[in-house]
Design a protein around this motif. Structure first.
Motif, PDB file in Angstrom:
ATOM      1  N   MET A 167     -31.415 -15.424-112.099  1.00  0.00           N
ATOM      2  CA  MET A 167     -31.463 -16.244-113.315  1.00  0.00           C
ATOM      3  C   MET A 167     -32.381 -17.454-113.146  1.00  0.00           C
ATOM      4  O   MET A 167     -33.013 -17.896-114.109  1.00  0.00           O
ATOM      5  N   SER A 205     -30.912 -15.188-121.936  1.00  0.00           N
ATOM      6  CA  SER A 205     -30.677 -16.132-120.838  1.00  0.00           C
ATOM      7  C   SER A 205     -29.223 -16.579-120.798  1.00  0.00           C
ATOM      8  O   SER A 205     -28.625 -16.684-119.724  1.00  0.00           O
ATOM      9  N   LEU A 208     -26.525 -16.059-117.818  1.00  0.00           N
ATOM     10  CA  LEU A 208     -25.767 -17.173-117.257  1.00  0.00           C
ATOM     11  C   LEU A 208     -24.267 -16.927-117.344  1.00  0.00           C
ATOM     12  O   LEU A 208     -23.513 -17.317-116.449  1.00  0.00           O
ATOM     13  N   GLU A 240     -21.614 -16.933-114.341  1.00  0.00           N
ATOM     14  CA  GLU A 240     -20.416 -17.781-114.429  1.00  0.00           C
ATOM     15  C   GLU A 240     -19.141 -16.978-114.187  1.00  0.00           C
ATOM     16  O   GLU A 240     -18.237 -17.436-113.482  1.00  0.00           O
ATOM     17  N   LEU A 247     -23.007 -24.595-114.498  1.00  0.00           N
ATOM     18  CA  LEU A 247     -23.797 -23.817-115.455  1.00  0.00           C
ATOM     19  C   LEU A 247     -23.492 -24.159-116.913  1.00  0.00           C
ATOM     20  O   LEU A 247     -24.431 -24.282-117.706  1.00  0.00           O
ATOM     21  N   ALA A 305     -26.314 -25.481-119.435  1.00  0.00           N
ATOM     22  CA  ALA A 305     -26.608 -24.737-120.657  1.00  0.00           C
ATOM     23  C   ALA A 305     -26.499 -25.645-121.889  1.00  0.00           C
ATOM     24  O   ALA A 305     -27.358 -25.579-122.791  1.00  0.00           O
ATOM     25  N   LEU A 308     -31.869 -25.181-116.478  1.00  0.00           N
ATOM     26  CA  LEU A 308     -31.124 -24.005-116.042  1.00  0.00           C
ATOM     27  C   LEU A 308     -31.623 -23.494-114.699  1.00  0.00           C
ATOM     28  O   LEU A 308     -30.835 -23.021-113.877  1.00  0.00           O
ATOM     29  N   CYS A 357     -29.188 -23.144-111.525  1.00  0.00           N
ATOM     30  CA  CYS A 357     -28.996 -21.860-110.836  1.00  0.00           C
ATOM     31  C   CYS A 357     -29.325 -21.965-109.357  1.00  0.00           C
ATOM     32  O   CYS A 357     -28.613 -21.403-108.511  1.00  0.00           O
TER      33      CYS A 357
END
Length: 120
Positions: free
Chosen positions: A16, A34, A38, A42, A79, A83, A98, A102
């Motif tokens: 990612m 995306s 994510l 998660e 995350l 986001a 992001l 990541c």
């Protein structure tokens, strides 16, 4: 099992990171694909956190207990916070938030593995 979960979380987070880094290089905004990626990272992270929390409750405790608990509590928020920040910003550089999150998550997952390998 923990090593496999850490490897899965780290690999997915790095994929990612590459995806969102490419989106930033191409000046693309954060899209649904995306966010779905994510979400997969998660969910995998939450499985890891639950497994480590159950290990901690069973008596398997790392030497640095306070650090381990801090990672367990704060890692799942990394995350979603990135986001939200990325969606609120909506500039061409918002995917970089992001990307950094990541990469940070991959490091945090590996650090959790290292903490749990050294036990009291």
């Amino acid at each position: 099992m923990t090593s496999a979960l850490v490897a899965a979380v780290s690999a997915l987070a790095l994929v990612m990171a590459a995806w969102t880094g490419l989106a930033a290089a191409r000046a693309r905004r954060v899209g649904t694909a995306s966010l779905v990626g994510l979400a997969v990272v998660e969910v995998t992270l939450l499985v890891l956190v639950v497994v480590l929390a159950v290990d901690a409750l069973d008596g398997t405790r790392p030497v640095e207990t306070a650090t381990a608990v801090a990672y367990l509590v704060l890692a799942p928020f990394l995350l979603p916070a990135a986001a939200l920040w990325s969606l609120a910003d909506r500039s061409r550089y918002s995917p970089l938030v992001l990307t950094v999150a990541c990469l940070g998550l991959a490091v945090v997952a590996y650090r959790m593995l290292l903490l749990w390998q050294v036990q009291q």
